[in-house]
Design an enzyme around this catalytic site. Structure first.
Site, mmCIF file in Angstrom:
data_model
loop_
_atom_site.group_PDB
_atom_site.id
_atom_site.type_symbol
_atom_site.label_atom_id
_atom_site.label_comp_id
_atom_site.label_asym_id
_atom_site.label_seq_id
_atom_site.Cartn_x
_atom_site.Cartn_y
_atom_site.Cartn_z
ATOM 1 N N HIS A 157 -0.641 10.550 -2.387
ATOM 2 C CA HIS A 157 -1.893 9.923 -2.025
ATOM 3 C C HIS A 157 -2.971 10.680 -2.260
ATOM 4 O O HIS A 157 -4.145 10.419 -2.650
ATOM 5 C CB HIS A 157 -1.859 9.872 -0.329
ATOM 6 C CG HIS A 157 -2.932 9.711 0.297
ATOM 7 N ND1 HIS A 157 -3.774 8.708 0.111
ATOM 8 C CD2 HIS A 157 -3.595 10.222 1.491
ATOM 9 C CE1 HIS A 157 -4.976 8.450 1.011
ATOM 10 N NE2 HIS A 157 -4.847 9.468 1.908
ATOM 11 N N HIS A 208 0.854 -1.175 -0.067
ATOM 12 C CA HIS A 208 0.007 0.040 0.050
ATOM 13 C C HIS A 208 0.802 1.254 0.201
ATOM 14 O O HIS A 208 1.546 1.543 0.994
ATOM 15 C CB HIS A 208 -0.738 -0.090 1.189
ATOM 16 C CG HIS A 208 -1.803 1.043 1.336
ATOM 17 N ND1 HIS A 208 -1.801 2.054 2.498
ATOM 18 C CD2 HIS A 208 -2.787 1.386 0.575
ATOM 19 C CE1 HIS A 208 -2.539 2.902 2.252
ATOM 20 N NE2 HIS A 208 -3.512 2.462 1.277
#
Length: 352
Positions: free
Chosen positions: A79, A37
């Protein structure tokens, strides 16, 4: 992914419950993929080449770059398109006048946005740890790493495959593609073009593409053969389909519709477990629709784990990751996003 396991995550009632779930027939490790991730973001600032390389070295099956776009149409990994949480942009006086507010997917956001910077300007910024109070060791790497382009990430993967002889998958997420399209940035087209140029747009390639938005996936379905993933989270719905909720989309009828344009569901783990810690049966429903199920996000810190798996009292202390891996496998998932592939991969191998 945009949310962490938090106080809202189901509180497992006892270790005994874990034992019951672990006795369920688990998937074989070869069927369960480990997705890094944002890289090994439990050990390095997220979305940096250092985080991705560390994840690859730790044995992750896939690395996950979240993709936004620059003013001059270059895909970069962040992000969010807002930069202040993960870079030192606020310390750059020369960019003070770039701060602004935008309404993105119905939410007012203030800060500095990647699409307002050229790539050359972004190159002057440096990455920083997004969760410094929990990951103090990560903060030691602040200001060392630049923002990578998607092309550089693909180049890294190619180099690591040549070095290791191991296949490494790419699992990109397009962040706010509908919003960016309205601003004149077609990130779908940019991603497809990049994958085609790298010869990574066929069904047999180790690529998944993920999005929270239905229109983006429907469009991608006409452009590439790689599997597509609908991301879902509780209490919300696709930004480009305001009449839909993700809960509706996870009913058998809803999943039958999703299966027309996607190949997997990427689910917030709060949709995978009931309040008592037992599986919701989501895996069975998803599999019945012919889809895979990948869960997000497994992190090692106590702050992100259910109470029964925490170790010690400190929020930033490491909890029982192997037990969480066993729980996820017993719940029937086909893979998990994790910030800590260095812990999850060994746990998978031990449980095989």
């Amino acid at each position: 992914m945009i949310r962490a396991i938090s106080a809202n995550w189901p509180a497992l009632r006892s270790i005994a419950l874990l034992a019951v779930l672990f006795t369920a027939l688990p998937l074989q490790a070869s069927d369960f993929i480990v997705i890094a991730h944002r890289g090994a973001s439990g050990e390095r600032p997220e979305h940096t080449l250092a985080a991705y390389e560390r994840a690859i070295d730790q044995g992750a099956d896939y690395i996950e770059p979240d993709l936004v776009v620059t003013k001059d149409m270059v895909l970069v990994a962040r992000h969010e398109n807002e930069l202040s949480d993960t870079t030192d942009v606020a310390a750059h006086e020369e960019f003070a006048d770039r701060k602004r507010s935008k309404t993105i997917d119905g939410r007012l956001v203030s800060g500095w946005f990647a699409e307002d910077f050229t790539l050359a300007e972004l190159r002057t910024l440096r990455a920083k740890e997004r969760l410094p109070s929990l990951r103090t060791k990560n903060a030691q790497f602040d200001s060392l790493y630049a923002i990578p382009t998607f092309a550089e990430i693909l180049q890294l993967v190619e180099a690591k495959e040549a070095e290791t002889g191991r296949r490494v998958g790419i699992y990109p997420e397009l962040k706010h593609p509908d919003f960016l399209l309205q601003q004149g940035f077609d990130t779908v087209d940019l991603l497809v073009t990049a994958l085609r140029q790298a010869d990574l747009d066929d069904a047999e390639d180790a690529v998944f593409i993920q999005s929270f938005e239905v229109g983006t996936l429907r469009r991608l379905d006409t452009m590439v053969e790689v599997p597509l993933v609908l991301l879902v989270t509780p209490g919300s719905g696709p930004a480009d389909e305001p009449a839909l909720s993700y809960e509706e989309m996870l009913t058998p009828a809803g999943l039958a519709q999703v299966a027309k344009y996607a190949d997997a569901i990427g689910a917030d783990l709060r949709l995978v477990f009931n309040a008592d810690g037992t599986p919701t049966g989501l895996a069975e429903k998803v599999h019945a629709a012919g889809l895979k199920l990948h869960g997000w996000t497994l992190r090692k810190e106590n702050a992100f784990l259910p109470p029964a798996l925490r170790r010690g009292s400190a929020e930033n202390a490491a909890g029982d990751v192997p037990a969480m891996v066993a729980l996820l496998r017993a719940a029937g998932l086909d893979g998990v996003f994790t910030d800590d592939p260095g812990l999850v991969v060994p746990a998978m191998n031990a449980g095989d």
